[in-house]
Write an enzyme that holds these catalytic residues in place. Structure first.
Site, PDB file in Angstrom:
ATOM      1  N   ASP A  52      -3.525  -4.992  -6.540  1.00  0.00           N
ATOM      2  CA  ASP A  52      -3.371  -4.260  -7.793  1.00  0.00           C
ATOM      3  C   ASP A  52      -2.664  -2.933  -7.565  1.00  0.00           C
ATOM      4  OD1 ASP A  52      -4.793  -6.208  -9.248  1.00  0.00           O
ATOM      5  OD2 ASP A  52      -6.708  -5.316  -8.657  1.00  0.00           O
ATOM      6  N   TYR A 110     -10.860  -7.267   3.608  1.00  0.00           N
ATOM      7  CA  TYR A 110     -10.593  -6.040   2.863  1.00  0.00           C
ATOM      8  C   TYR A 110     -11.562  -4.950   3.315  1.00  0.00           C
ATOM      9  CZ  TYR A 110      -7.537  -8.352  -0.530  1.00  0.00           C
ATOM     10  OH  TYR A 110      -6.504  -9.023  -1.137  1.00  0.00           O
TER      11      TYR A 110
END
Length: 240
Positions: A52, A110
């Site tokens: 994003d 992540y």
């Protein structure tokens, strides 16, 4: 036709995410413009995931097909010379023609970074979520482990991904840990795949646990906390 795999790092702050968006600067759009210019025709650059806006990458993986015979190391150098400083190709290699960076991935990792001290350096601020307020970090660490295993992560997906029909929201999390450094809390998660906003929503949920708003720390809550800011999130690695 040659299939090229690249590993790249980028500061997500200046960009509107990975995916091409008309009129906006995106990682994919910039790469396609540069590689397509070198190839003399449009080139599709596929990524391992669509980060994003504001999300960073330490080792994003992408791939594209070209006819240009340029050696891969020369290609890496040539593209890096044309890229903005916030994006860099770390390495490039030729792979089999059917390689796909997203569909061939078996695991992704992540990391989410929270800065816990009262004063956050302006040189660190763009890459952390500054949260100096009281939190029960032991409770957060306990809940983090509850995300391990196979679960339906529908409550932790972005609303548009949550409502997508026919797409499974089941994912497997191999490890989910929260670690303390002198100034930071670092949430690290490795899984088979991730839904849009999933990691940031998990972090928001951990924060709610730290505030004492979640009683059961041994199972997934029925709803997520607020989505944590994008700038603290890093895509660390992709495994094949």
């Amino acid at each position: 036709m040659r299939r090229i795999r690249i590993y790249l790092a980028y500061d997500g702050g200046p960009f509107h995410g990975w995916q091409v968006q008309p009129g906006l600067a995106t990682i994919q759009g910039i790469l396609e413009e540069i590689v397509g210019g070198m190839e003399g025709k449009p080139v599709h650059v596929a990524g391992s995931g669509r980060t994003d806006a504001g999300v960073h990458a330490l080792a994003q993986v992408a791939a594209f097909s070209i006819e240009n015979p340029i050696p891969v190391e020369n290609l890496r150098r040539a593209v890096n010379r044309l890229l903005p400083p916030a994006i860099r190709i770390l390495c490039a290699e030729e792979v089999q023609a059917d390689f796909h960076p997203r569909f061939d991935a078996v695991a992704k990792t992540y990391e989410y970074r929270m800065f816990r001290d009262e004063v956050c350096s302006p040189f660190e601020w763009p890459y952390v979520y500054h949260h100096p307020y009281p939190l029960d970090e032991a409770r957060m660490a306990t809940l983090a482990r509850a995300f391990e295993g196979e679960h339906d992560f529908t409550p932790f997906a972005a609303s548009d991904a949550r409502d997508a029909e026919g797409k499974s929201k089941v994912r497997t999390i191999f490890s989910s840990t929260l670690d303390r450094t002198p100034q930071r809390l670092v949430y690290r998660v490795r899984g088979s795949g991730f839904l849009k906003h999933m990691v940031r929503n998990i972090v928001g949920t951990l924060i709610e646990a730290g505030r004492g708003n979640i009683a059961d720390l041994n199972s997934l809550p029925a709803r997520s906390g607020a989505t944590a800011p994008a700038k603290g999130l890093f895509q660390v690695s992709v495994e094949y």
